[in-house]
Design a protein around this motif. Sequence first.
Motif, PDB file in Angstrom:
ATOM      1  N   LEU A 134       1.162  -0.996  -0.568  1.00 57.22           N
ATOM      2  CA  LEU A 134       0.037  -0.335  -0.037  1.00 57.22           C
ATOM      3  C   LEU A 134       1.196   0.921  -0.114  1.00 57.22           C
ATOM      4  O   LEU A 134       0.633   2.161  -0.586  1.00 57.22           O
ATOM      5  CB  LEU A 134      -0.794   0.302   1.242  1.00 57.22           C
ATOM      6  CG  LEU A 134      -1.857   1.130   1.768  1.00 57.22           C
ATOM      7  CD1 LEU A 134      -2.611   1.742   0.129  1.00 57.22           C
ATOM      8  CD2 LEU A 134      -2.223   1.209   2.737  1.00 57.22           C
ATOM      9  N   GLU A 216      -0.937  -1.748  -9.570  1.00 58.08           N
ATOM     10  CA  GLU A 216      -1.132  -2.192  -8.489  1.00 58.08           C
ATOM     11  C   GLU A 216      -1.888  -2.698  -7.789  1.00 58.08           C
ATOM     12  O   GLU A 216      -1.839  -3.147  -6.977  1.00 58.08           O
ATOM     13  CB  GLU A 216      -1.827   0.251  -8.475  1.00 58.08           C
ATOM     14  CG  GLU A 216      -1.918   0.392  -6.878  1.00 58.08           C
ATOM     15  CD  GLU A 216      -2.466   1.448  -6.672  1.00 58.08           C
ATOM     16  OE1 GLU A 216      -3.381   1.873  -5.888  1.00 58.08           O
ATOM     17  OE2 GLU A 216      -2.198   2.576  -7.496  1.00 58.08           O
ATOM     18  N   LEU A 220      -1.963  -5.101  -4.310  1.00 58.86           N
ATOM     19  CA  LEU A 220      -2.942  -4.449  -2.739  1.00 58.86           C
ATOM     20  C   LEU A 220      -3.664  -6.021  -2.786  1.00 58.86           C
ATOM     21  O   LEU A 220      -4.217  -6.772  -3.547  1.00 58.86           O
ATOM     22  CB  LEU A 220      -3.272  -3.276  -3.386  1.00 58.86           C
ATOM     23  CG  LEU A 220      -2.644  -2.250  -3.781  1.00 58.86           C
ATOM     24  CD1 LEU A 220      -3.166  -0.804  -3.947  1.00 58.86           C
ATOM     25  CD2 LEU A 220      -1.502  -2.146  -2.870  1.00 58.86           C
TER      26      LEU A 220
END
Length: 220
Positions: A134, A216, A220
Amino acid sequence: MTDINIVIADDHEIFLDGLSLMLSRHPGFKVCGRASNGQTLIDIVNRELPDVVVTDIRMPVVDGIQSTKQILAVHPDVKVIALSMFDEENLIIEMLEAGAKGYLLKNAHKDEIVDAIISVYQNKNYYCSQTSCLLASMIVRSKASPLTQPQVILNEREKLIIQMICHQQTTQQIADKIYLSKRTVEGYRVKILEKIQAKNIAGVVIFALKNNIIKEEDVL
């Protein structure tokens, strides 16, 4: 190598004493000042002109973010490392955007603290080895993300290994999946870190996100 002059700041006396003692014992380091609040830190830096400042983010009088801004406005060559707790992602980003070259969690091993100081002294960014995915993604999206990246040519196997590192696979797991020996994969890992100028997995994740090697949502 000449001594690296260091000023440290933290409002917890026991932590400050321990960090000062540890750094003072390291050859090549000289602790030239200690502060328990941000204003004292600014005053000491103005007087001592250290190479590196290691400072807590949360401090009385003037916090680490504002003291970093004030220090770098007058002494842009000073390298700042932020000290943080586990749950301070937003504050870490603010410190990096204020100009800090790196950050460490307060429970970092002494070898990592030494590594971080030497890295920022050499004008390299340092991201704590315990950086969460994160926080890595927040760094990439932030104004603190390095504007320039090393010019790196990676082959497909190196990109694949980077992807697997970002997914926290061990050297043995990577070796088993791509049918190489563990020693060969270890060699690839060392070469990749050198190529992309990363010190640890956190640096690999940030590089991979910034260069679209991973997405991303993959981490995550």
